[in-house]
Write a protein that holds these residues in place. Structure first.
Motif, PDB file in Angstrom:
ATOM      1  N   PHE A 485       0.797  -1.227   0.000  1.00 14.89           N
ATOM      2  CA  PHE A 485       0.000   0.000   0.000  1.00 14.89           C
ATOM      3  C   PHE A 485       0.834   1.284   0.000  1.00 14.89           C
ATOM      4  O   PHE A 485       0.478   2.258  -0.641  1.00 14.89           O
ATOM      5  N   ALA A 486       1.986   1.259   0.699  1.00 21.42           N
ATOM      6  CA  ALA A 486       2.742   2.504   0.851  1.00 21.42           C
ATOM      7  C   ALA A 486       3.382   2.949  -0.457  1.00 21.42           C
ATOM      8  O   ALA A 486       3.727   4.109  -0.604  1.00 21.42           O
ATOM      9  N   SER A 520      -3.784  -3.631  -2.221  1.00 21.24           N
ATOM     10  CA  SER A 520      -3.686  -2.280  -2.790  1.00 21.24           C
ATOM     11  C   SER A 520      -2.832  -2.310  -4.045  1.00 21.24           C
ATOM     12  O   SER A 520      -3.171  -1.689  -5.062  1.00 21.24           O
ATOM     13  N   GLN A 531      -5.136   0.559 -18.281  1.00 19.48           N
ATOM     14  CA  GLN A 531      -4.734   1.786 -18.972  1.00 19.48           C
ATOM     15  C   GLN A 531      -3.791   1.488 -20.125  1.00 19.48           C
ATOM     16  O   GLN A 531      -3.874   2.116 -21.181  1.00 19.48           O
TER      17      GLN A 531
ATOM     18  N   PHE B 136       2.750  11.904   0.042  1.00 15.17           N
ATOM     19  CA  PHE B 136       2.982  10.458   0.111  1.00 15.17           C
ATOM     20  C   PHE B 136       2.506   9.879   1.432  1.00 15.17           C
ATOM     21  O   PHE B 136       2.270   8.673   1.541  1.00 15.17           O
ATOM     22  N   ASN B 139      -0.311   7.648   1.372  1.00 14.32           N
ATOM     23  CA  ASN B 139      -0.151   6.291   0.849  1.00 14.32           C
ATOM     24  C   ASN B 139      -0.124   5.244   1.952  1.00 14.32           C
ATOM     25  O   ASN B 139      -0.294   4.064   1.695  1.00 14.32           O
ATOM     26  N   PHE B 140       0.126   5.686   3.187  1.00 13.57           N
ATOM     27  CA  PHE B 140       0.172   4.708   4.272  1.00 13.57           C
ATOM     28  C   PHE B 140      -1.227   4.267   4.716  1.00 13.57           C
ATOM     29  O   PHE B 140      -1.363   3.392   5.557  1.00 13.57           O
ATOM     30  N   SER B 142      -3.846   2.092   3.475  1.00 14.04           N
ATOM     31  CA  SER B 142      -3.994   1.100   2.409  1.00 14.04           C
ATOM     32  C   SER B 142      -5.427   1.099   1.865  1.00 14.04           C
ATOM     33  O   SER B 142      -6.355   1.511   2.558  1.00 14.04           O
ATOM     34  N   HIS B 143      -5.600   0.648   0.645  1.00 13.52           N
ATOM     35  CA  HIS B 143      -6.947   0.588   0.065  1.00 13.52           C
ATOM     36  C   HIS B 143      -7.917  -0.176   0.967  1.00 13.52           C
ATOM     37  O   HIS B 143      -9.009   0.284   1.223  1.00 13.52           O
ATOM     38  N   ILE B 296      -8.543  12.561  -3.410  1.00 16.13           N
ATOM     39  CA  ILE B 296      -7.598  12.229  -4.467  1.00 16.13           C
ATOM     40  C   ILE B 296      -8.019  10.953  -5.193  1.00 16.13           C
ATOM     41  O   ILE B 296      -7.782  10.802  -6.394  1.00 16.13           O
ATOM     42  N   SER B 297      -8.676  10.040  -4.469  1.00 15.81           N
ATOM     43  CA  SER B 297      -9.121   8.805  -5.115  1.00 15.81           C
ATOM     44  C   SER B 297     -10.111   9.135  -6.229  1.00 15.81           C
ATOM     45  O   SER B 297      -9.964   8.673  -7.363  1.00 15.81           O
ATOM     46  N   GLN B 300      -8.462  11.169  -9.102  1.00 13.97           N
ATOM     47  CA  GLN B 300      -7.633  10.373 -10.005  1.00 13.97           C
ATOM     48  C   GLN B 300      -8.469   9.486 -10.912  1.00 13.97           C
ATOM     49  O   GLN B 300      -8.179   9.333 -12.092  1.00 13.97           O
ATOM     50  N   ALA B 304      -8.336   9.978 -14.926  1.00 13.19           N
ATOM     51  CA  ALA B 304      -7.858   8.889 -15.775  1.00 13.19           C
ATOM     52  C   ALA B 304      -8.815   8.660 -16.938  1.00 13.19           C
ATOM     53  O   ALA B 304      -8.396   8.351 -18.052  1.00 13.19           O
ATOM     54  N   ARG B 307      -7.830  10.914 -19.540  1.00 10.54           N
ATOM     55  CA  ARG B 307      -6.385  10.981 -19.764  1.00 10.54           C
ATOM     56  C   ARG B 307      -5.812  12.305 -19.275  1.00 10.54           C
ATOM     57  O   ARG B 307      -4.914  12.878 -19.877  1.00 10.54           O
ATOM     58  N   ARG B 309      -4.114  14.484 -15.929  1.00 10.41           N
ATOM     59  CA  ARG B 309      -3.308  14.152 -14.753  1.00 10.41           C
ATOM     60  C   ARG B 309      -3.650  15.115 -13.637  1.00 10.41           C
ATOM     61  O   ARG B 309      -3.880  16.290 -13.867  1.00 10.41           O
ATOM     62  N   PRO B 312      -0.844  15.334  -7.025  1.00  8.44           N
ATOM     63  CA  PRO B 312      -1.248  15.137  -5.625  1.00  8.44           C
ATOM     64  C   PRO B 312      -0.792  16.251  -4.676  1.00  8.44           C
ATOM     65  O   PRO B 312      -1.585  16.734  -3.870  1.00  8.44           O
TER      66      PRO B 312
END
Lengths: 580, 580
Positions: A485-486, A520, A531, B136, B139-140, B142-143, B296-297, B300, B304, B307, B309, B312
């Motif tokens: 995930f990280a 993740s 993609q 970042f 990112n810790f 997790s989904h 952000i989820s 993004q 996408a 196309r 960008r 973050p």
């Protein structure tokens, strides 16, 4: 016969948890004499140390002796190291002082009770960790963090003892507080105390550096010379006690040890006050882990020399039992000491029985020698501490980590600075947390290399470092980290950027360094595949490891993947693009 | 010419940090009409939502409107997503209620001031994270932890709204507290309120599931049918307000929204009370990170599809500015909402200007529509929340993780249970910490495979999984993890045990999966080398990666190593033992 076998098997199984049942049944006279000799030497070394460390912890001197009796028996029964000598040690004593000093307790009796409770809590924590096999937790203390912590603690301890050498008051748990307090009281320095303290320090340094070579030069055997040099602190204690008594230095303002109760250790019970437990818990946890790490490092080093093995989780039980024993007998937190274990080992100790004999030696001291300690100047004890802990101070680790690994360097430097600036608890906690955070940060931004075939082999390496063969329609990216995930989002962004190139038909992710793909990351790869497929590019994997493949097979990932999964990168290249 | 180029370059650089400068200069009439249409649809959807989420946060209804005006302008200036619709959202509203509810504030005014301060703090945190590129950190999460958290929050929110549907009092931040409180007051249920609430819930569910197909069947275009279905909550609001007014339901005990101040948002300032800041800081941090991740989820996902960008770290700035704007204009914490962003995207929004037009729509509502909301039953708003959040509840993640990855499953289950049992803050914190701890635990006990040569290739695989060639004098172990402090001791123990076999002459550590060797691990390998050398066994490494090799070359490791470092494992095998 079967009954006997079963009993023997049960004995062996029990021996795992009570190692004395194992080595005890093979104990013989040879081991006995070896252990006894080692015990005599360690006892002589341990008497002044025990008193001094109790002083460092802010406790009455006799608690140092008490902490060196029953805990040693407990370790001898439950511990697995043949050479580890348990008792009060410098760093744990300092941590004890910090833990209890934080509490602002009204009386000396409360202070003692808190120390006993701290030992009990620490013992419980160690036992629980042992029973649940949580010894691996200690692994999260990296070597550099430990080295930095020990160095900073050594400096802190030495500074904290300067007040005894100067004969003044000074308080504080950080170098700045201590230094400020020392400077503020510097004018009250007692010159006679300073003479005794500084003289003892100089003498002890000389004993360390100059005496042993001198004795050998005078014709003594190396072993005898070494043992005599180890008795240096005892000589300092005897001489300064005699001087203090002969010249009535107490009347001249020299602080002396004074009344030390004579007799066997008292039976004590920890406090069961919930507030006290909750305020001590964090400190007890830190003391347990630091003590365990210090203890296991020396135990493993010594065991390796004789090709013996120690069992870390059983060591937790041994140290836990020792601390509970300390709490039951008027002691305070203990662990395996570095210097004394080395002495024990060098003196020839063969089994933990040496620890029992040492304990009997200290017991005799507590019963008969304490009146003789009345006139012992505290400055002498402080001097033995200073000389002992300055031996721990070693800034080499800063240079080593600076050269080798900046993350390690950052963790060490932080540990040292915060320990000096804010005390032991904050220092070591910050070091542990920071080293984990830096590791996670690194894994969150992994190295990703585009690879090509090393000519004449089936081996693929980084195109930027090696002369390799590539193919314009195929890009192979080696992911140098577990996918989790990280780093899932980072990898997705990176791969999308790297694969946005014209003429590309196939992307291969080489997974030789991928030991884990969590959910993740799996979603990320699926998204990437979708993609890329939109641009008419296939995505394949290569060199996926067994355990990772097992997991992938439990999902429908392979049914959707636009490309294939190849056993080797070479096979992928052969299938997707002409190699030559 | 150069000046113009420089100015253009500076404009482009500035456009990075103020994206409106970038898309604004290319804005045309086509984009304007598209944005305007999208804004009308989103405004209609957002009016009841804003009121309802303010209610959920325990705040006056108008704060929901205020939070949907200035923040949308701020995001339009600083955000990078073309479709993200910012404003009050369900989960963040619940977290706001939890954060401020914890404070035990005496008055409604204090409660409002705390909400404003929370938005300000959250905005500051987001801005700092954006400036220091700390995106970042998100990112810790997790989904699976996010999925579990959203599901559990949805359940919590729906339960918290039942009191409005029943017309009773109920309090609590966990499912157990809420359920207990609901049951205790169940006897006081107001039947008319229940009829309105349950009727609205049933109607809204029918609108979601049944209305759109029905309209299409009746001959309406798909797009129009969809837009009409989205207006369901507005219809419920209008109808129940009319009923409430016509039958004077307030007199019959039905709770209504009551006076909502009419006019532009007030200018507000956060409190600068240090105690309040320190009690809100942890909550603000959680709200910032959760809000950022949610935002952000969706951003993004939508980017996408076209196309495009998003950036973050710039999104952090956009959301930070939005929250500061919320704090300045009587709002409370905001973020990008999932449902409204999808509506905005589907309705054809082309630029962030759509957000500005939506803000103008909500401003008009705040200025002119609020008197019409006087008779609106709170039960209707609760119904819109319940239907919206039950759409978030999805236990599928439990099944997916159970099948794929037990560590992920454990983290999700813990997140769900703790969120339901102890509230949002404890739930999500525990999920994050646990997923990190489980990952570290796994890396602390790595998979290590003995490998052999796959016949006919130069490729080496696990001897337990593949039919491979080996040699009795040579053992090759592939270390499937980075070598670092947390696993250094484990690896040492494991390797010593695995290499204690007779007839062995060479040990090779295959490092294809080793992306890092820290100082602790390096010391471990050196120690292993010494111990193997004592038994006459050489230690070699193979397939060491470039970055790892660079580090090793900075030390004297290679001078001492008993064996060699080979580019490939195949070369190692050829050098150390006959292959065939």
């Amino acid at each position: 016969m079967n009954v006997i076998k079963a009993l023997a098997a049960r004995g062996a199984a029990l021996g795992q948890f009570v190692p004395i049942l194992d080595w005890g049944r093979r104990y013989d006279q040879g081991a006995f004499s070896a252990d006894l000799l080692a015990a005599v030497i360690v006892t002589i070394m341990l008497i002044p140390q025990s008193l001094a460390y109790a002083l460092l912890a802010g406790l009455p001197a006799e608690m140092g002796l008490y902490a060196s009796i029953l805990p040693l028996f407990a370790y001898a029964v439950f511990g697995t190291s043949r050479a580890l000598a348990v008792g009060p040690v410098a760093v744990v004593s300092l941590m004890t002082a910090a833990a209890i000093g934080n509490l602002d307790l009204p009386s000396q009796a409360d202070y003692i009770s808190a120390a006993v409770t701290l030992a009990f809590l620490s013992g419980l924590i160690l036992l629980v960790m042992g029973v649940f096999r949580l010894g691996f937790l200690a692994n999260f203390l990296s070597h550099p963090v430990i080295a930095g912590f020990i160095t900073a603690s050594g400096l802190l301890i030495a500074t904290s003892q300067l007040k005894h050498v100067l004969g003044i008051e000074a308080h504080g748990h950080s170098l700045i507080e201590l230094a400020g307090s020392l400077l503020a009281h510097l004018g009250q320095t007692n010159v006679i105390t300073l003479l005794i303290g500084a003289g003892s320090v100089a003498f002890l340094f000389w004993v360390r550096r100059g005496l042993k070579p001198l004795l050998i030069k005078l014709g003594l055997g190396e072993r005898l010379a070494d043992s005599l040099a180890k008795a240096g602190p005892v000589a300092a204690v005897v001489v300064t006690t005699l001087v203090s008594w002969g010249f009535d230095l107490q009347a001249k303002g020299v602080a002396i040890v004074g009344d030390v109760p004579q007799g066997v250790p008292p039976l004590t019970m920890p406090s069961f006050d919930a507030d006290l437990w909750s305020s001590l818990f964090g400190s007890a946890l830190l003391i347990s882990i630091i003590g365990f790490v210090e203890s296991i490092s020396v135990a493993q080093t010594l065991a390796a020399k004789k090709r013996q093995r120690i069992v870390p989780d059983q060591e937790l039980v041994g140290l836990g039992a020792s601390n509970v024993a300390a709490a039951m007998s008027g002691g305070y937190p203990v662990t395996g000491g570095f210097a004394r274990s080395v002495v024990n080992f060098d003196a020839g100790a063969e089994t933990p029985a040496a620890g029992m004999f040492t304990a009997i030696g200290i017991l005799l001291a507590a019963m008969f020698l304490t009146p003789l300690l009345y006139f012992l100047p505290k400055a002498t004890l402080a001097a033995t501490i200073i000389v002992a802990v300055l031996g721990l101070v070693d800034f080499h680790i800063l240079k080593a980590t600076w050269r080798y690994h900046r993350a390690d360097f950052t963790a060490v430097l932080t540990t040292i600075l915060l320990t000096l600036g804010f005390g032991v608890e904050i220092g070591v906690s910050a070091g542990v947390v920071l080293s984990i955070v830096l590791y996670l940060y690194k894994t969150s931004r992994p190295h990703i290399a585009e690879v090509g075939l090393v000519p004449g082999t089936q081996h693929f390496r980084n195109i930027d470092r090696h002369h390799v063969l590539t193919h314009p329609e195929l890009v192979t990216l080696r992911l140098d980290e577990n996918l989790y995930f990280a780093n899932a989002r980072y990898i997705e962004d990176y791969l999308l950027a790297r694969t946005a190139r014209g003429g590309l038909k196939h992307v291969v992710l080489m997974c030789s360094a991928v030991n884990e793909i969590d959910l993740s990351a799996l979603e990320t790869i699926e998204e990437l595949d979708r993609q890329l497929a939109d641009s008419g590019i296939t995505l394949s994997l290569s060199e996926v490891k067994g355990p990772v493949m097992d997991r992938l097979k439990r999902t429908d990932f392979m049914d959707h993947l636009s490309g294939d999964v190849y056993l080797t990168q070479y096979a992928a290249m052969r299938a997707l693009g002409p190699v030559d």
